[in-house]
Design a protein around this motif. Structure first.
Motif, PDB file in Angstrom:
ATOM      1  N   GLU A   1       8.838  18.334  -5.018  1.00  0.00           N
ATOM      2  CA  GLU A   1       9.022  17.340  -6.073  1.00  0.00           C
ATOM      3  C   GLU A   1       7.819  16.406  -6.153  1.00  0.00           C
ATOM      4  OE1 GLU A   1      12.115  13.941  -7.601  1.00  0.00           O
ATOM      5  OE2 GLU A   1      12.877  15.761  -6.665  1.00  0.00           O
ATOM      6  N   TRP A   2       7.287  16.026  -4.997  1.00  0.00           N
ATOM      7  CA  TRP A   2       6.080  15.201  -4.991  1.00  0.00           C
ATOM      8  C   TRP A   2       4.947  15.931  -5.694  1.00  0.00           C
ATOM      9  CZ3 TRP A   2       1.460  16.536  -2.612  1.00  0.00           C
ATOM     10  CH2 TRP A   2       0.470  15.545  -2.644  1.00  0.00           C
ATOM     11  N   TYR A   3       4.786  17.228  -5.395  1.00  0.00           N
ATOM     12  CA  TYR A   3       3.741  18.031  -6.016  1.00  0.00           C
ATOM     13  C   TYR A   3       3.980  18.176  -7.522  1.00  0.00           C
ATOM     14  CZ  TYR A   3       0.621  21.933  -6.991  1.00  0.00           C
ATOM     15  OH  TYR A   3      -0.356  22.729  -7.528  1.00  0.00           O
ATOM     16  N   ALA A   4       5.241  18.396  -7.909  1.00  0.00           N
ATOM     17  CA  ALA A   4       5.564  18.533  -9.336  1.00  0.00           C
ATOM     18  C   ALA A   4       5.269  17.240 -10.091  1.00  0.00           C
ATOM     19  CB  ALA A   4       7.032  18.925  -9.504  1.00  0.00           C
ATOM     20  N   LYS A   5       5.619  16.090  -9.508  1.00  0.00           N
ATOM     21  CA  LYS A   5       5.317  14.799 -10.147  1.00  0.00           C
ATOM     22  C   LYS A   5       3.815  14.632 -10.345  1.00  0.00           C
ATOM     23  CE  LYS A   5       9.228  12.043  -8.512  1.00  0.00           C
ATOM     24  NZ  LYS A   5       9.645  10.966  -7.611  1.00  0.00           N
ATOM     25  N   ARG A   6       3.071  15.027  -9.342  1.00  0.00           N
ATOM     26  CA  ARG A   6       1.605  14.926  -9.418  1.00  0.00           C
ATOM     27  C   ARG A   6       1.058  15.813 -10.529  1.00  0.00           C
ATOM     28  NH1 ARG A   6      -2.091  17.100  -4.905  1.00  0.00           N
ATOM     29  NH2 ARG A   6      -4.094  16.576  -5.782  1.00  0.00           N
ATOM     30  N   GLN A   7       1.562  17.033 -10.622  1.00  0.00           N
ATOM     31  CA  GLN A   7       1.100  17.957 -11.663  1.00  0.00           C
ATOM     32  C   GLN A   7       1.516  17.484 -13.058  1.00  0.00           C
ATOM     33  OE1 GLN A   7      -0.974  20.576 -11.293  1.00  0.00           O
ATOM     34  NE2 GLN A   7      -1.123  19.885  -9.183  1.00  0.00           N
ATOM     35  N   ILE A   8       2.742  16.986 -13.178  1.00  0.00           N
ATOM     36  CA  ILE A   8       3.235  16.507 -14.469  1.00  0.00           C
ATOM     37  C   ILE A   8       2.410  15.316 -14.944  1.00  0.00           C
ATOM     38  CG2 ILE A   8       5.197  15.323 -15.560  1.00  0.00           C
ATOM     39  CD1 ILE A   8       7.028  17.243 -13.950  1.00  0.00           C
ATOM     40  N   SER A   9       2.015  14.440 -14.014  1.00  0.00           N
ATOM     41  CA  SER A   9       1.227  13.273 -14.409  1.00  0.00           C
ATOM     42  C   SER A   9      -0.167  13.658 -14.893  1.00  0.00           C
ATOM     43  CB  SER A   9       1.125  12.276 -13.261  1.00  0.00           C
ATOM     44  OG  SER A   9       0.329  12.806 -12.226  1.00  0.00           O
ATOM     45  N   GLN A  10      -0.657  14.833 -14.503  1.00  0.00           N
ATOM     46  CA  GLN A  10      -1.977  15.285 -14.929  1.00  0.00           C
ATOM     47  C   GLN A  10      -1.942  16.076 -16.232  1.00  0.00           C
ATOM     48  OE1 GLN A  10      -3.435  17.465 -11.554  1.00  0.00           O
ATOM     49  NE2 GLN A  10      -3.713  15.630 -10.315  1.00  0.00           N
ATOM     50  N   MET A  11      -0.761  16.548 -16.617  1.00  0.00           N
ATOM     51  CA  MET A  11      -0.650  17.338 -17.844  1.00  0.00           C
ATOM     52  C   MET A  11      -0.728  16.426 -19.069  1.00  0.00           C
ATOM     53  SD  MET A  11       2.402  19.950 -16.711  1.00  0.00           S
ATOM     54  CE  MET A  11       2.736  20.411 -18.380  1.00  0.00           C
ATOM     55  N   PRO A  12      -1.413  16.875 -20.115  1.00  0.00           N
ATOM     56  CA  PRO A  12      -1.448  16.055 -21.336  1.00  0.00           C
ATOM     57  C   PRO A  12      -0.083  16.084 -22.019  1.00  0.00           C
ATOM     58  CG  PRO A  12      -2.572  18.152 -21.690  1.00  0.00           C
ATOM     59  CD  PRO A  12      -2.181  18.102 -20.243  1.00  0.00           C
ATOM     60  N   VAL A  13       0.268  14.970 -22.644  1.00  0.00           N
ATOM     61  CA  VAL A  13       1.537  14.913 -23.377  1.00  0.00           C
ATOM     62  C   VAL A  13       1.239  14.957 -24.868  1.00  0.00           C
ATOM     63  CG1 VAL A  13       2.826  13.672 -21.614  1.00  0.00           C
ATOM     64  CG2 VAL A  13       1.552  12.394 -23.301  1.00  0.00           C
ATOM     65  N   GLN A  14       2.207  15.445 -25.592  1.00  0.00           N
ATOM     66  CA  GLN A  14       2.068  15.559 -27.036  1.00  0.00           C
ATOM     67  C   GLN A  14       2.449  14.227 -27.676  1.00  0.00           C
ATOM     68  OE1 GLN A  14       4.536  18.607 -28.614  1.00  0.00           O
ATOM     69  NE2 GLN A  14       3.797  18.377 -30.701  1.00  0.00           N
ATOM     70  N   GLU A  15       1.646  13.775 -28.617  1.00  0.00           N
ATOM     71  CA  GLU A  15       1.986  12.544 -29.320  1.00  0.00           C
ATOM     72  C   GLU A  15       3.044  12.871 -30.369  1.00  0.00           C
ATOM     73  OE1 GLU A  15      -0.149   8.776 -31.499  1.00  0.00           O
ATOM     74  OE2 GLU A  15      -1.190  10.685 -31.456  1.00  0.00           O
ATOM     75  N   ILE A  16       4.194  12.266 -30.204  1.00  0.00           N
ATOM     76  CA  ILE A  16       5.303  12.522 -31.128  1.00  0.00           C
ATOM     77  C   ILE A  16       5.487  11.287 -31.990  1.00  0.00           C
ATOM     78  CG2 ILE A  16       7.750  13.079 -31.321  1.00  0.00           C
ATOM     79  CD1 ILE A  16       7.517  14.493 -28.617  1.00  0.00           C
ATOM     80  N   LYS A  17       4.902  11.333 -33.183  1.00  0.00           N
ATOM     81  CA  LYS A  17       5.007  10.231 -34.131  1.00  0.00           C
ATOM     82  C   LYS A  17       5.042  10.803 -35.537  1.00  0.00           C
ATOM     83  CE  LYS A  17       3.018   6.568 -31.422  1.00  0.00           C
ATOM     84  NZ  LYS A  17       2.026   5.547 -31.252  1.00  0.00           N
ATOM     85  N   GLY A  18       5.572  10.035 -36.456  1.00  0.00           N
ATOM     86  CA  GLY A  18       5.603  10.457 -37.854  1.00  0.00           C
ATOM     87  C   GLY A  18       6.651  11.508 -38.152  1.00  0.00           C
ATOM     88  N   ILE A  19       7.604  11.669 -37.256  1.00  0.00           N
ATOM     89  CA  ILE A  19       8.684  12.648 -37.443  1.00  0.00           C
ATOM     90  C   ILE A  19       9.991  11.883 -37.606  1.00  0.00           C
ATOM     91  CG2 ILE A  19       9.959  14.548 -36.362  1.00  0.00           C
ATOM     92  CD1 ILE A  19       7.396  15.248 -34.847  1.00  0.00           C
ATOM     93  N   ARG A  20      10.855  12.394 -38.472  1.00  0.00           N
ATOM     94  CA  ARG A  20      12.187  11.808 -38.637  1.00  0.00           C
ATOM     95  C   ARG A  20      13.221  12.899 -38.420  1.00  0.00           C
ATOM     96  NH1 ARG A  20      12.261   9.947 -44.322  1.00  0.00           N
ATOM     97  NH2 ARG A  20      10.672  11.524 -44.562  1.00  0.00           N
TER      98      ARG A  20
END
Length: 197
Positions: free
Chosen positions: A90-109
């Motif tokens: 879980e520590w490793y997964a948190k570290r990897q997730i924090s390094q992954m880019p996230v998608q900007e979710i805006k302008g959607i309804r």
């Protein structure tokens, strides 16, 4: 009684914006749901501990220090396996997730409709729309901070190809125009009960 009298539906789509923190939290929840100990793993760990204790107990009668040492090695191995799988990964997964880019979710309804979850997005000067039918959803999770919905939709001009997607629906979206009670009712009727993490 018609469906319209049973459920409240969206008259005006609501803004759908998911923050980076919410996306990372959802990714971690998804990872946790896939990193559970299976029944087989539990059975193997229990069997190893029991067999090592039995063999140490039986062989000690004939005075053998090797069986006691082997028993402790197996016990420590099982404990280390449990700790690494439970906390280390879980520590490793948190570290990897924090390094992954996230998608900007805006302008959607989004809106809740009798046939599914409708999405409207501004593309250039026009509004593009898409609906994820209730039957396209194959699993969902009802968590303390959000509802996570996983779906597969058929591509319009594809040869039976499907596109996989997910909606992270933060609880702050729950309103008269986007009723979570209606979403839960449809998901329970079509998909079944929410999966647990």
């Amino acid at each position: 009684m018609t469906a319209k009298t049973l459920y409240a539906y969206t008259l005006q789509p609501v803004p759908y914006e998911v923050s980076e923190v919410e996306q990372r939290q959802a990714q971690l929840m998804i990872w946790r749901s896939t990193n559970k100990f299976s029944k087989k793993a539990w059975m193997i760990m229990i069997a190893l501990v029991v067999l090592s204790l039995v063999s140490a107990g039986l062989i000690i009668k004939y005075y053998s220090t090797y069986s006691t040492v082997l028993c402790w090695i197996v016990m420590i191995g099982v404990i280390l396996f449990y700790l690494v799988k439970k906390f280390g990964l879980e520590w490793y997964a948190k570290r990897q997730i924090s390094q992954m880019p996230v998608q900007e979710i805006k302008g959607i309804r989004l809106g809740v409709q009798p046939h599914g979850i409708a999405m409207l997005q501004k593309v250039g000067l026009q509004d593009a729309s898409m609906t994820v039918s209730w039957k396209d959803i194959y699993e969902w999770y009802d968590l303390s901070d959000f509802i996570l919905v996983n779906f597969k939709v058929k591509l319009p001009k594809g040869k039976g190809e499907e596109q996989q997607g997910a909606y992270i629906l933060p609880k702050r979206m729950d309103s008269k125009n986007f009723p979570f009670t209606t979403i839960r009712k449809h998901l329970n009727e079509t998909v079944g009960a929410a999966k647990s993490i």
